[in-house]
Design a protein around this motif. Structure first.
Motif, mmCIF file in Angstrom:
data_model
loop_
_atom_site.group_PDB
_atom_site.id
_atom_site.type_symbol
_atom_site.label_atom_id
_atom_site.label_comp_id
_atom_site.label_asym_id
_atom_site.label_seq_id
_atom_site.Cartn_x
_atom_site.Cartn_y
_atom_site.Cartn_z
ATOM 1 N N UNK A 51 0.825 -1.212 0.000
ATOM 2 C CA UNK A 51 0.000 0.000 0.000
ATOM 3 C C UNK A 51 0.859 1.261 0.000
ATOM 4 N N UNK A 52 0.317 2.325 -0.580
ATOM 5 C CA UNK A 52 1.052 3.581 -0.673
ATOM 6 C C UNK A 52 1.362 4.175 0.695
ATOM 7 N N UNK A 53 0.627 3.762 1.721
ATOM 8 C CA UNK A 53 0.909 4.256 3.075
ATOM 9 C C UNK A 53 2.256 3.756 3.572
ATOM 10 N N UNK A 54 2.683 2.588 3.075
ATOM 11 C CA UNK A 54 4.003 2.060 3.461
ATOM 12 C C UNK A 54 5.028 2.250 2.345
ATOM 13 N N UNK A 55 4.598 1.975 1.106
ATOM 14 C CA UNK A 55 5.481 2.211 -0.043
ATOM 15 C C UNK A 55 5.263 3.657 -0.472
ATOM 16 N N UNK A 56 5.709 4.552 0.376
ATOM 17 C CA UNK A 56 5.495 5.988 0.155
ATOM 18 C C UNK A 56 6.547 6.524 -0.810
ATOM 19 N N UNK B 90 13.107 5.023 -3.377
ATOM 20 C CA UNK B 90 14.516 4.812 -3.720
ATOM 21 C C UNK B 90 15.159 3.741 -2.840
ATOM 22 N N UNK B 91 14.845 3.767 -1.549
ATOM 23 C CA UNK B 91 15.403 2.765 -0.630
ATOM 24 C C UNK B 91 14.910 1.368 -0.983
ATOM 25 N N UNK B 92 13.614 1.242 -1.241
ATOM 26 C CA UNK B 92 13.058 -0.051 -1.611
ATOM 27 C C UNK B 92 13.597 -0.514 -2.958
#
Length: 279
Positions: free
Chosen positions: A247-252, A257-259
């Motif tokens: 979800x965009x709340x976590x994959x902000x 870049x970090x992910x």
């Protein structure tokens, strides 16, 4: 009165399960001659790639009538195909599916699983593995996060290439002509973020190649993001993609870049395990 000693019950050892006792005896009684001959035809056709019926009959020293029955039987199952215009025979898509099943079992999926698990633990998001199939992404493996809200793509699920992180990672490595042909087939709109024109997709592919990862930014499902990177084989060819999605709340936006760094490292590790050179 003498006691009757019961005969011992014969129990097959585990190595006999699923096969007869004579499995290892390579005698004529354990082979089907017609099937053996048919598989020989298939093997020869695979080596020469394409041939007319008469050419194949000459190569195998078989009668055209016999070969025609073999080939038409294989064609019924999609294992071979005939080009009507040129009257030539070649290997069909079902033969690829059978072979790719073996390759996935023995190579791609087996190699990827521990790396995907590490990716999931490192990012806290679901890790996915996908390949291209008939112009769509076929998800072949997934390691789910324990987070309450998560993406789920069961193995066997198909998804649109242009609205998928893995799909876009694969599309980015098509040449310009092939990408245009793909886009010309039509780009279905799923959300207001879907790249639905050839121009917008082409521009995104340039960005994807430059940064080394693809981003599905709510393009298939609102509120979900996916970051993917391509997997290469020993020949340097892109054969699959690995991703994390959530979800965009976590994959902000500030986490992308970090992910992405973790995803690209996972893709490189899988590629290296498959024989690709370290970049």
């Amino acid at each position: 009165m003498p006691k009757t000693i019961p005969k011992p019950i014969e129990v097959d050892s585990p190595r006999h399960r699923g096969r007869p006792r004579a499995f290892n005896e390579k005698t004529e009684q354990n082979t089907i001659k017609s099937l053996d001959r048919a598989l020989g035809v298939l093997s020869e056709l695979a080596q020469i790639e394409t041939a007319t019926l008469s050419e194949l009959a000459s190569t195998l020293d078989e009668s055209p009538a016999t070969l025609y029955r073999v080939l038409t039987t294989f064609a019924l199952h999609g294992i071979v195909e005939m080009d009507e215009a040129n009257q030539t025979w070649h290997i069909g898509p079902e033969a690829y599916q059978i072979g790719s099943t073996f390759l996935r079992r023995t190579s791609l999926i087996d190699v990827s699983r521990p790396i995907m698990r590490r990716l999931m633990e490192e990012t806290g998001e679901t890790a996915n593995l996908g390949i291209e199939k008939d112009g769509a992404v076929l998800f072949v493996s997934q390691v789910e996060t324990n987070a309450p809200i998560r993406a789920f793509f069961a193995p066997g699920t198909l998804s649109a290439m242009h609205a998928s992180g893995i799909g876009k990672a694969l599309l980015a490595h098509l040449d310009e002509k092939r990408l245009k042909r793909f886009a010309a087939l039509g780009l279905e709109v799923f959300t207001t973020h879907t790249l639905a024109t050839p121009e917008s997709l082409a521009a995104d592919m340039i960005t994807t190649r430059a940064r080394g990862y693809a981003l599905d930014d709510q393009e298939k499902n609102l509120g979900m993001r996916c970051i993917a990177a391509p997997i290469h084989n020993a020949h340097g060819e892109v054969i699959a993609g690995v991703s994390v999605s959530g979800p965009t709340t976590r994959v902000s936006t500030d986490q992308i870049e970090t992910l992405a760094t973790s995803v690209m490292r996972a893709a490189q590790d899988i590629s290296f395990a498959l024989g690709a050179a370290r970049s």
